[in-house]
Design a protein around this motif. Structure first.
Motif, short mmCIF file in Angstrom:
data_model
loop_
_atom_site.label_atom_id
_atom_site.label_comp_id
_atom_site.label_asym_id
_atom_site.label_seq_id
_atom_site.Cartn_x
_atom_site.Cartn_y
_atom_site.Cartn_z
N TRP A 257 -30.24 62.37 -7.00
CA TRP A 257 -30.70 61.20 -7.42
C TRP A 257 -31.09 61.01 -9.04
CZ3 TRP A 257 -35.27 58.97 -9.68
CH2 TRP A 257 -35.38 57.68 -9.62
N PHE A 258 -31.57 62.01 -9.38
CA PHE A 258 -32.07 62.26 -10.95
C PHE A 258 -30.75 62.06 -11.56
CE2 PHE A 258 -36.18 64.17 -9.24
CZ PHE A 258 -37.03 62.92 -9.76
N VAL A 259 -30.06 62.95 -11.30
CA VAL A 259 -28.76 63.22 -12.23
C VAL A 259 -27.74 62.12 -12.18
CG1 VAL A 259 -26.28 64.31 -12.37
CG2 VAL A 259 -28.28 65.96 -11.91
N GLU A 260 -27.83 61.41 -10.95
CA GLU A 260 -26.99 59.88 -11.00
C GLU A 260 -27.95 59.06 -11.93
OE1 GLU A 260 -26.71 59.17 -6.99
OE2 GLU A 260 -25.21 60.83 -6.60
N ARG A 261 -29.17 58.92 -11.91
CA ARG A 261 -29.73 57.87 -12.59
C ARG A 261 -29.63 58.48 -14.16
NH1 ARG A 261 -33.24 53.92 -10.37
NH2 ARG A 261 -32.06 53.80 -8.33
N ALA A 262 -30.00 59.75 -14.33
CA ALA A 262 -30.01 60.12 -15.69
C ALA A 262 -28.50 59.94 -16.32
CB ALA A 262 -30.29 61.56 -15.87
N SER A 263 -27.27 60.05 -15.84
CA SER A 263 -25.81 59.89 -16.26
C SER A 263 -25.95 58.73 -16.54
CB SER A 263 -24.85 60.47 -15.31
OG SER A 263 -25.05 61.91 -14.68
N SER A 264 -26.10 57.64 -15.48
CA SER A 264 -25.94 56.40 -15.76
C SER A 264 -26.73 55.69 -16.95
CB SER A 264 -26.27 55.49 -14.36
OG SER A 264 -26.69 54.59 -14.38
N TYR A 265 -27.91 55.99 -16.97
CA TYR A 265 -28.93 55.72 -18.29
C TYR A 265 -28.09 56.24 -19.54
CZ TYR A 265 -32.92 54.48 -20.99
OH TYR A 265 -33.76 53.96 -21.87
N ALA A 266 -27.60 57.44 -19.52
CA ALA A 266 -27.30 58.08 -20.95
C ALA A 266 -25.67 57.42 -21.11
CB ALA A 266 -27.00 59.41 -20.50
N ARG A 267 -25.19 56.86 -20.19
CA ARG A 267 -23.91 56.30 -20.46
C ARG A 267 -24.27 54.83 -21.04
NH1 ARG A 267 -21.90 58.48 -15.59
NH2 ARG A 267 -22.72 56.81 -14.44
N GLU A 268 -25.30 54.11 -20.79
CA GLU A 268 -25.78 52.87 -21.32
C GLU A 268 -26.47 52.81 -22.17
OE1 GLU A 268 -26.98 51.03 -17.39
OE2 GLU A 268 -24.85 51.48 -16.73
N ARG A 269 -27.47 53.58 -22.51
CA ARG A 269 -28.37 53.38 -23.57
C ARG A 269 -27.79 53.78 -25.25
NH1 ARG A 269 -33.31 51.35 -25.42
NH2 ARG A 269 -34.58 52.68 -26.46
N VAL A 270 -27.79 52.70 -25.87
CA VAL A 270 -27.13 53.17 -26.97
C VAL A 270 -28.57 53.02 -28.37
CG1 VAL A 270 -25.62 51.88 -28.88
CG2 VAL A 270 -25.08 51.90 -26.51
N VAL A 271 -28.27 54.21 -28.85
CA VAL A 271 -29.38 54.40 -29.85
C VAL A 271 -28.64 55.13 -31.07
CG1 VAL A 271 -31.50 55.59 -30.65
CG2 VAL A 271 -31.07 54.98 -28.25
N PHE A 272 -28.71 54.79 -32.22
CA PHE A 272 -28.01 55.17 -33.44
C PHE A 272 -26.55 54.74 -33.18
CE2 PHE A 272 -31.35 58.22 -33.65
CZ PHE A 272 -32.16 58.18 -34.77
N GLY A 273 -26.30 53.57 -32.50
CA GLY A 273 -24.92 53.02 -32.64
C GLY A 273 -24.02 53.92 -31.69
N ARG A 274 -24.59 54.76 -30.65
CA ARG A 274 -23.77 55.41 -29.86
C ARG A 274 -24.61 55.62 -28.42
NH1 ARG A 274 -23.82 61.57 -31.47
NH2 ARG A 274 -22.69 60.94 -33.23
N ALA A 332 -35.58 66.67 -12.46
CA ALA A 332 -36.60 65.62 -12.63
C ALA A 332 -36.91 65.71 -14.21
CB ALA A 332 -37.91 66.11 -11.90
N ASN A 333 -36.95 66.72 -14.77
CA ASN A 333 -37.30 66.86 -16.04
C ASN A 333 -36.38 66.11 -17.04
OD1 ASN A 333 -40.15 68.27 -16.74
ND2 ASN A 333 -39.34 69.48 -15.38
N VAL A 334 -35.21 66.46 -16.52
CA VAL A 334 -34.24 66.18 -17.59
C VAL A 334 -33.97 64.66 -17.44
CG1 VAL A 334 -31.48 66.13 -17.63
CG2 VAL A 334 -32.36 68.45 -17.54
N ALA A 335 -34.12 64.13 -16.18
CA ALA A 335 -34.14 62.56 -16.19
C ALA A 335 -35.09 61.93 -16.97
CB ALA A 335 -34.09 62.18 -14.63
N MET A 336 -36.43 62.76 -16.80
CA MET A 336 -37.60 62.15 -17.67
C MET A 336 -37.34 62.02 -19.22
SD MET A 336 -40.72 60.98 -17.52
CE MET A 336 -41.76 61.40 -16.25
N GLN A 337 -36.59 63.22 -19.78
CA GLN A 337 -36.13 63.36 -21.21
C GLN A 337 -35.04 62.19 -21.44
OE1 GLN A 337 -38.19 65.40 -22.45
NE2 GLN A 337 -37.44 65.10 -24.58
N THR A 338 -34.19 62.15 -20.58
CA THR A 338 -33.15 61.31 -20.75
C THR A 338 -33.80 59.72 -21.19
OG1 THR A 338 -31.57 62.61 -19.70
CG2 THR A 338 -30.89 60.58 -20.04
N PHE A 339 -34.61 59.26 -20.28
CA PHE A 339 -35.01 57.88 -20.18
C PHE A 339 -35.90 57.89 -21.18
CE2 PHE A 339 -34.08 55.25 -16.40
CZ PHE A 339 -32.97 55.95 -15.67
N GLY A 340 -36.39 58.85 -22.13
CA GLY A 340 -37.46 58.66 -23.10
C GLY A 340 -38.69 57.85 -22.68
N GLY A 341 -39.22 56.98 -23.16
CA GLY A 341 -40.40 56.29 -23.03
C GLY A 341 -40.24 55.49 -21.58
#
Ligand SMILES: Cc1cc2nc3c(=O)[nH]c(=O)nc-3n(C[C@H](O)[C@H](O)[C@H](O)COP(=O)(O)OP(=O)(O)OC[C@H]3O[C@@H](n4cnc5c(N)ncnc54)[C@H](O)[C@@H]3O)c2cc1C
Length: 385
Positions: A257-274, A332-341
């Motif tokens: 669940w954490f990996v799926e959530r983190a991957s999907s967020y990391a694909r969509e969240r754009v910062v610094f134009g990427r 869990a930690n990786v997902a937390m870091q990926t989601f940032g705030g």
């Protein structure tokens, strides 16, 4: 139908049931510290909580492999199988060691959902992991045991009809081995609460319905003794491999669940134009978490296979629990870091699942105790306690 087909169908069916209970359902319960009644009812009605009960007693007679898939899928969906997992493994004590009368009386009712056996009372406040030193006693008096003592962190007592309670029936100073003299009693909670047993909920970091129990001359009929008096520690050990494998599967579910959530967020969240997932600083930890979960899953499958074939699996079951709990906590930690705030915002469920999966480093057995098992029993290193 092959095992793989059966497992795929089972995953789909459990996944569909769980989709009726989305994140908002669990968040809402978490806020109110409430028990997931509707979810547990739905899981029971679908027969999933009776997976390990043999068909002759009204269950589906499946193996630990299938039972573990059910719990994995619950956690993978974002839910929390801890609300009801204990029935799967504590029922085994009754099945393997209960009298024919107890089995015929209780198991069909548990399978049908008329009775819940969700509570298992072992841990005590003053002795913790050192189970054989427990101070709760049961003294035989005519046709009853009289129970006195205290337990802590006993979960789901308020939402269960029955509890398996581990007590000392022969004082430590009168036994040859410290593991002798413990017994398992089946407590009818409706009869016990208010008549010698008091329940005090423990407010905690996660919504786990855990409680402290106080016994003051509680009477338990002698017919509710499970198995032979004094052999309770053996019965306890006997159920541990099943418990380890089922918990490992929940951790694998959490991790995915954490990996799926983190991957999907990391694909969509754009910062610094990427997308942030384009940065290897974000991508690699998610990839590593995935690798570690898949590796832990392999040993969980191996342990379940040995268990279902009646072979010894203590080492594999313990290793699976340790690796899966570590992998889910890493994820869990990786997902937390990926989601940032946003990882801290309740609406994403990361912070809730983060809290929930942390438990498995400590309960039902802590990481140190597993390492000690491996050191002593697998590697034959000197006993440390
Ligand atoms: C939410 C929750 C639900 C629970 N539900 C239940 C339940 O339903 N039924 C039940 O019976 N129990 C339950 N427990 C209790 C759980 O099984 C125990 O908390 C767990 O086994 C650890 O025991 P303890 O807390 O007494 O820790 P302690 O035994 O006090 O140990 C504290 C720490 O020291 C470490 N430690 C202790 N001795 C050694 C040693 N010799 N070598 C190395 N490290 C050591 C432990 O690993 C642990 O990290 C629950 C706990 C929690 C938090």
């Amino acid at each position: 139908m092959t095992n793989n087909d059966l497992n795929a169908d089972l995953r789909t069916a459990v996944g569909e049931l769980c989709s009726r209970f989305p994140g908002i359902y669990w968040r809402e319960l978490d806020k109110r510290e409430a028990y997931p009644e509707e979810f547990v009812r739905a899981l029971t009605d679908a027969g999933y909580l009776a997976a390990l009960i043999p068909e002759e007693f009204g269950g589906s007679g499946l193996g630990i492999a299938e039972a573990s898939i059910i719990l994995e899928e619950v956690n993978r969906s974002g839910g929390n199988a801890a609300a009801c997992h204990a029935q799967m493994y504590s029922m085994g004590t009754l099945l393997r060691h209960g009298s024919e009368t107890q089995r015929r009386h209780y198991l069909p009712k548990i399978a049908a959902g008329e009775l819940r056996l969700q509570a298992f009372g072992v841990t005590e406040p003053t002795t913790g992991t050192d189970t054989t030193q427990m101070k709760t006693t049961a003294v035989l008096h005519d046709d009853h045991y009289i129970v006195n003592g205290q337990k802590v962190w006993i979960s789901r007592v308020e939402y269960s009809d029955l509890m398996l309670l581990v007590v000392r029936t022969t004082p430590l100073e009168h036994v040859n081995k410290r593991t002798d003299g413990l017994s398992v009693l089946l407590v009818d909670l409706a009869e016990a609460i208010g008549h010698g047993m008091t329940v005090r909920p423990i407010p905690a970091m996660i919504n786990h319905a855990s409680t402290e129990l106080f016994f003051d001359n509680l009477k338990v009929p002698v017919k509710n003794l499970v198995g032979v008096e004094g052999q309770g520690f053996r019965y306890l050990l006997d159920g541990l491999n099943a418990e380890r494998i089922l918990i490992a599967a929940e951790c694998v579910g959490d991790g995915r669940w954490f990996v799926e959530r983190a991957s999907s967020y990391a694909r969509e969240r754009v910062v610094f134009g990427r997308p942030i997932g384009q940065n290897q600083g974000i991508q690699f930890p998610i990839a590593r978490a995935h690798v570690d979960i898949e590796a832990a899953d392999l040993i969980r499958i191996r342990a379940a296979d040995l268990f279902d074939n009646g072979q010894s699996c203590g080492a594999e079951a313990n290793m699976a629990k340790l690796l899966a709990a570590d992998a889910s906590w890493e994820a869990a930690n990786v997902a937390m870091q990926t989601f940032g705030g946003f990882g801290f915002a309740e609406e994403y469920d990361i912070e809730r699942k983060f809290r929930e999966t942390r438990l498995y480093q400590i309960a039902p057995i802590s990481t140190n105790l597993i390492l000690s098992y491996i050191g002593q029993h697998v590697l034959e290193l000197p006993r440390s306690f």
